[in-house]
Design an enzyme around this catalytic site. Sequence first.
Site, PDB file in Angstrom:
ATOM      1  N   GLY A 141     -15.337   3.301 -35.662  1.00  0.00           N
ATOM      2  CA  GLY A 141     -16.494   4.152 -35.371  1.00  0.00           C
ATOM      3  C   GLY A 141     -17.259   3.620 -34.168  1.00  0.00           C
ATOM      4  N   PRO A 158       0.816  -1.227   0.000  1.00  0.00           N
ATOM      5  CA  PRO A 158       0.000   0.000   0.000  1.00  0.00           C
ATOM      6  C   PRO A 158       0.849   1.277   0.000  1.00  0.00           C
ATOM      7  CG  PRO A 158      -0.906  -1.607   1.535  1.00  0.00           C
ATOM      8  CD  PRO A 158       0.365  -2.201   1.009  1.00  0.00           C
ATOM      9  N   GLU A 204       5.072  -3.244 -13.455  1.00  0.00           N
ATOM     10  CA  GLU A 204       6.532  -3.458 -13.583  1.00  0.00           C
ATOM     11  C   GLU A 204       7.266  -2.139 -13.848  1.00  0.00           C
ATOM     12  OE1 GLU A 204       8.064  -6.999 -15.293  1.00  0.00           O
ATOM     13  OE2 GLU A 204       6.371  -8.200 -14.610  1.00  0.00           O
TER      14      GLU A 204
HETATM   15  C1  LIG Z   1      -3.096  -5.220 -12.759  1.00  0.00           C
HETATM   16  C2  LIG Z   1      -1.861  -4.985 -11.947  1.00  0.00           C
HETATM   17  C3  LIG Z   1      -1.019  -6.045 -11.672  1.00  0.00           C
HETATM   18  C4  LIG Z   1       0.116  -5.844 -10.894  1.00  0.00           C
HETATM   19  N1  LIG Z   1       0.917  -6.909 -10.586  1.00  0.00           N
HETATM   20  C5  LIG Z   1       1.956  -6.736  -9.717  1.00  0.00           C
HETATM   21  C6  LIG Z   1       2.711  -7.863  -9.262  1.00  0.00           C
HETATM   22  O1  LIG Z   1       2.498  -9.011  -9.683  1.00  0.00           O
HETATM   23  N2  LIG Z   1       3.706  -7.654  -8.372  1.00  0.00           N
HETATM   24  C7  LIG Z   1       3.994  -6.401  -7.883  1.00  0.00           C
HETATM   25  O2  LIG Z   1       4.900  -6.279  -7.066  1.00  0.00           O
HETATM   26  N3  LIG Z   1       3.283  -5.318  -8.293  1.00  0.00           N
HETATM   27  C8  LIG Z   1       2.272  -5.465  -9.191  1.00  0.00           C
HETATM   28  N4  LIG Z   1       1.529  -4.389  -9.596  1.00  0.00           N
HETATM   29  C9  LIG Z   1       1.843  -3.085  -9.042  1.00  0.00           C
HETATM   30  C10 LIG Z   1       2.502  -2.113 -10.012  1.00  0.00           C
HETATM   31  O3  LIG Z   1       3.813  -2.517 -10.298  1.00  0.00           O
HETATM   32  C11 LIG Z   1       2.405  -0.729  -9.402  1.00  0.00           C
HETATM   33  O4  LIG Z   1       1.051  -0.353  -9.467  1.00  0.00           O
HETATM   34  C12 LIG Z   1       3.271   0.295 -10.107  1.00  0.00           C
HETATM   35  O5  LIG Z   1       4.636   0.022  -9.888  1.00  0.00           O
HETATM   36  C13 LIG Z   1       2.985   1.732  -9.652  1.00  0.00           C
HETATM   37  O6  LIG Z   1       2.909   1.827  -8.260  1.00  0.00           O
HETATM   38  P1  LIG Z   1       1.627   2.552  -7.594  1.00  0.00           P
HETATM   39  O7  LIG Z   1       0.418   1.924  -8.170  1.00  0.00           O
HETATM   40  O8  LIG Z   1       1.799   2.519  -6.135  1.00  0.00           O
HETATM   41  O9  LIG Z   1       1.687   4.032  -8.118  1.00  0.00           O
HETATM   42  P2  LIG Z   1       2.545   5.254  -7.481  1.00  0.00           P
HETATM   43  O10 LIG Z   1       3.944   4.830  -7.273  1.00  0.00           O
HETATM   44  O11 LIG Z   1       1.791   5.795  -6.323  1.00  0.00           O
HETATM   45  O12 LIG Z   1       2.513   6.294  -8.663  1.00  0.00           O
HETATM   46  C14 LIG Z   1       1.402   7.147  -8.928  1.00  0.00           C
HETATM   47  C15 LIG Z   1       1.808   8.071 -10.070  1.00  0.00           C
HETATM   48  O13 LIG Z   1       2.940   8.874  -9.673  1.00  0.00           O
HETATM   49  C16 LIG Z   1       4.005   8.705 -10.601  1.00  0.00           C
HETATM   50  N5  LIG Z   1       5.284   8.780  -9.908  1.00  0.00           N
HETATM   51  C17 LIG Z   1       5.666   8.129  -8.775  1.00  0.00           C
HETATM   52  N6  LIG Z   1       6.926   8.428  -8.471  1.00  0.00           N
HETATM   53  C18 LIG Z   1       7.376   9.272  -9.436  1.00  0.00           C
HETATM   54  C19 LIG Z   1       8.616   9.934  -9.700  1.00  0.00           C
HETATM   55  N7  LIG Z   1       9.676   9.769  -8.904  1.00  0.00           N
HETATM   56  N8  LIG Z   1       8.711  10.724 -10.791  1.00  0.00           N
HETATM   57  C20 LIG Z   1       7.648  10.890 -11.618  1.00  0.00           C
HETATM   58  N9  LIG Z   1       6.450  10.292 -11.423  1.00  0.00           N
HETATM   59  C21 LIG Z   1       6.322   9.489 -10.352  1.00  0.00           C
HETATM   60  C22 LIG Z   1       3.774   7.339 -11.207  1.00  0.00           C
HETATM   61  O14 LIG Z   1       4.442   7.196 -12.458  1.00  0.00           O
HETATM   62  C23 LIG Z   1       2.256   7.307 -11.327  1.00  0.00           C
HETATM   63  O15 LIG Z   1       1.872   7.999 -12.476  1.00  0.00           O
HETATM   64  C24 LIG Z   1       0.418  -4.553 -10.412  1.00  0.00           C
HETATM   65  C25 LIG Z   1      -0.424  -3.479 -10.720  1.00  0.00           C
HETATM   66  C26 LIG Z   1      -1.550  -3.677 -11.475  1.00  0.00           C
HETATM   67  C27 LIG Z   1      -2.444  -2.514 -11.783  1.00  0.00           C
END
Ligand SMILES: Cc1cc2nc3c(=O)[nH]c(=O)nc-3n(C[C@H](O)[C@H](O)[C@H](O)COP(=O)(O)OP(=O)(O)OC[C@H]3O[C@@H](n4cnc5c(N)ncnc54)[C@H](O)[C@@H]3O)c2cc1C
Length: 382
Positions: free
Chosen positions: A339, A128, A363
């Site tokens: 369309g 989280p 990833e």
């Molecule tokens: C369907 C699905 C499957 C997944 N499967 C896996 C899995 O098997 N194992 C696993 O470990 N994870 C998994 N994930 C997690 C995924 O890797 C993360 O959602 C992703 O890395 C982004 O993290 P976050 O969602 O916490 O977004 P955040 O890190 O909170 O980012 C929110 C936004 O802020 C931007 N941001 C954050 N930091 C910066 C920065 N320094 N500079 C510029 N922009 C920034 C991000 O690019 C994004 O646009 C999965 C996610 C989904 C949706």
Amino acid sequence: MNFELTQRQQLVRRSVRKFAEDVLAPVAPIFDKEAKYSEDIVKELSKINAWGIQLPEKYGGAELDSISYAITIEEISRICASTGLMLTVHNSVGAFPIYKWGTEEQKEKYLYDIATGKKISGFSWTEPNAGSDAQGIECIMIQDGEDFILNGSKIFVTNGAIGSVLLIGTRYKKENGQSGIAILILEKDMDGYEIGQPEEKMGMRGNITTSLYFHNIRVPKENVLGSLGEGFRIAMLTLDVGRIGIAAQALGIAQAAYEHAVEYSKGRIQFKRPISQFQGISFKLAEMATKIDAARLLVYRAAYNKDKKERFSKESAMCKYYAGKIAREVTQEAIQIHGGYGYMKDLPLERFHRDAAVTTIYEGTNEIMKLIIAQQILRGNL
Ligand SMILES: Cc1cc2nc3c(=O)[nH]c(=O)nc-3n(C[C@H](O)[C@H](O)[C@H](O)COP(=O)(O)OP(=O)(O)OC[C@H]3O[C@@H](n4cnc5c(N)ncnc54)[C@H](O)[C@@H]3O)c2cc1C
């Protein structure tokens, strides 16, 4: 420079394409609609040796090169991206690190079942409070005699519901009181291992994403992957590999949308002509084709560099960034070319678009891909 696929790589493309069209095409829309996958498909995928694409034959794998791996994921995802996701995560971020950093005992214990699809694997890092900031993980393991006691939770775990071997990132206390990061191999039947409810997702609905909860799980020391303090480095190197697969997946989705768009534009008559004869449409097709070709070259180059044991962090970030971006663009344009019909669930275009959306997120998001590329450039890797 040789741009031609080898005979073996061509054979992989032909056979995986046939499998995907025969076996996956009928079920892909059902998986999407009902948000489910099927055990039968897991078994069918074993028959084409898709669970251990690059693992050595001695563990039951197909021992293919990385371009063949990318082609396999591309062809599967062209028909069913959710199945492509299940496979790419299992093969790259699940199986690969055990093969690369595992002890002989770990390899003997896990790789045969992984390569034959008896056990599905995954890689669970996100929490989280730790997404893009991968160092922020809070799962904690505390030493207790010869074991560790693990507590914490993970979110968004691909293959979380079906995986029986999960690599997870966790913190531990070093002797100097500071904390380090390690990777543990967890098994689903360990006491205290709880799988959360499936997430309701926009796309990739045929791949079940869940949270995982760890309640005082007793994990033997033998389940640490690599050495204790190596966890973060292994994770980053693993993601370099994983990103080639996600890029190949995005490529497959884009290819599918493009092929549908070409066919539709030739058959749809408006103003007494096929719409393909309007420059406004044919130029869209030209742009789609160019973007897909460029993405494919980037994906195969990253795979090629990996096999040549050259640096590929920048190349894998580039291919993931670009293939994900163009998959979103191409699938959107494919809807436009169809369309109103493109907007309807009777056709797969809207599914392609929903599936493509996450390829710029998981990833490592596209923003993080640009950070990695920029860091590499500024370190002199022009
Ligand atoms: C369907 C699905 C499957 C997944 N499967 C896996 C899995 O098997 N194992 C696993 O470990 N994870 C998994 N994930 C997690 C995924 O890797 C993360 O959602 C992703 O890395 C982004 O993290 P976050 O969602 O916490 O977004 P955040 O890190 O909170 O980012 C929110 C936004 O802020 C931007 N941001 C954050 N930091 C910066 C920065 N320094 N500079 C510029 N922009 C920034 C991000 O690019 C994004 O646009 C999965 C996610 C989904 C949706």
